[in-house]
Design an enzyme around this catalytic site. Structure first.
Site, short mmCIF file in Angstrom:
data_model
loop_
_atom_site.label_atom_id
_atom_site.label_comp_id
_atom_site.label_asym_id
_atom_site.label_seq_id
_atom_site.Cartn_x
_atom_site.Cartn_y
_atom_site.Cartn_z
N ARG A 1 0.82 -1.37 -0.08
CA ARG A 1 0.04 0.07 0.19
C ARG A 1 0.94 1.28 -0.06
O ARG A 1 0.40 2.20 -0.66
CB ARG A 1 -0.86 0.04 1.25
N ARG B 1 -2.46 10.41 6.86
CA ARG B 1 -1.10 10.87 6.60
C ARG B 1 -1.05 12.16 5.78
O ARG B 1 -0.16 13.13 5.49
CB ARG B 1 -0.35 9.76 6.04
N LYS C 1 11.27 6.63 14.80
CA LYS C 1 11.26 5.65 13.75
C LYS C 1 11.54 6.24 12.35
O LYS C 1 12.46 5.96 11.52
CB LYS C 1 10.31 4.33 13.70
N PRO D 1 17.00 2.19 12.52
CA PRO D 1 15.50 2.38 12.71
C PRO D 1 14.98 0.92 13.47
O PRO D 1 15.13 -0.14 12.89
CB PRO D 1 14.88 2.49 11.44
N ASP E 1 11.55 -0.70 13.80
CA ASP E 1 10.23 -0.98 13.64
C ASP E 1 9.69 -2.31 14.26
O ASP E 1 10.47 -2.90 14.89
CB ASP E 1 10.16 -0.97 12.06
#
Length: 292
Positions: free
Chosen positions: A132, A180, A222, A239, A241
């Site tokens: 996505r 977003r 992040k 990072p 996640d």
DNA sequence: CACCAGGCAAGCC
DNA sequence: GGCTTGCATGGT
């Protein structure tokens, strides 16, 4: 010693004997969202306003329909061809986990991407999945980028901050980025309006650059680490996640661990090579469903 | 139908 | 400081 050669032949750039390079590893390890695998095994995408088809046969790599100038100015740096990944892998492979991870993703390279594009791309990545994320970015470029003609096809550049800053929320909603939208607009308006300078951020030491990036709404711990790693070439950035957290819990802690604990252990174990370690771990863990 | 996906911000204590 | 919750959209 490696003996990579660069030739310009028939309008293509041909690299022979390229070390530590695999297109699937590079483009499927989650760092870039605009390159896709074609049915013939090549990858097609765009960066820095230019489109590229790239294919590979063993240690030989072809960049299709590209000039020497474009290769030297864009793609050589983009694919990080200057760096000795053999050395990085042997420095990291000090335990069974990293030995396996570096062997599995032996051809990973950390692409040097455009800073602005990484800011928007990783804002979009928050609480999202990779297919996505790719779709949203594709619609962003198709609607608001500039046309690029390349090998008889038309694709689109990544839209500029100025272009996006001029949009209203409802105009941007065609990309279906959900909540977003407002973060994308905040980033575009801060940068296009001069409140924030990408060149200034580039000049800052990593902690200060991170603090500056986090002034953008939608850029937290992040996302800023991803921007530092992929857009600012700060390879010590690690990072954390959900995937990295799970794999580190599974392989190193043997229990649940906080994000802070995971970051601290990564700093201890990988130090300035943290970003590379993160990519090897991410690619290996996701492909093999480790820690799930 | 729930639940989750490369998190983040805002609101609690 | 650390801990919860809502958030748009789309897939399982």
């Amino acid at each position: 010693m490696y003996t990579m050669e660069i030739k310009y032949e028939g309008g293509n750039i041909i690299l022979t004997d390229v070390p530590d390079f695999d297109l699937r590893h590079i483009f499927d390890c989650g760092q870039a969202f605009r390159f896709d695998r074609e049915s013939d095994g090549s990858y097609f995408g765009a960066a820095f306003g230019h489109a590229l088809k790239i294919s590979q046969n063993g240690r030989d790599v072809m960049l299709h329909s590209t000039t020497e100038q474009e290769f030297n100015e864009i793609w050589y740096k983009f694919f990080d061809l200057d760096r000795d990944y053999g050395k990085i892998k042997s420095s990291l492979a000090h335990d069974d986990v990293m030995r396996q991870a570096t062997e599995y993703g032996y051809g990973i390279r950390i692409l040097k991407q455009e800073l602005w594009e990484t800011i928007i791309s990783f804002i979009i990545s928050a609480s999202n999945n990779i297919p996505r994320i790719k779709g949203i970015i594709e619609r962003l470029c198709a609607n608001f980028g500039n046309e690029i003609s390349y090998m008889g096809k038309t694709c689109f550049s990544f839209p500029t901050p100025e272009r996006l800053a001029a949009l209203t929320g409802s105009e941007l909603s065609v990309i279906r980025a959900g909540f977003r939208d407002k973060y994308i607009l905040d980033a575009a308006r801060k940068i296009a309006g001069g409140e924030m300078s990408l060149d200034y951020i580039r000049s800052l030491p990593t902690p200060e650059a991170k603090a500056e990036l986090m002034k953008i709404n939608g850029v937290g711990n992040k996302v800023s680490d991803c921007i530092l790693l992929f857009g600012l070439n700060r390879a010590d950035s690690f990072p954390v996640d959900v995937w990295i957290r799970r794999i580190m819990e599974h392989c190193y802690f043997g229990r649940e661990a906080s994000i802070k604990e995971v970051s601290e252990l990564a700093c201890e174990k990988f130090g300035e090579l943290g970003g590379f370690a993160q990519q090897y771990l991410f690619f290996w863990a996701r492909d093999n469903k480790i820690g799930t």
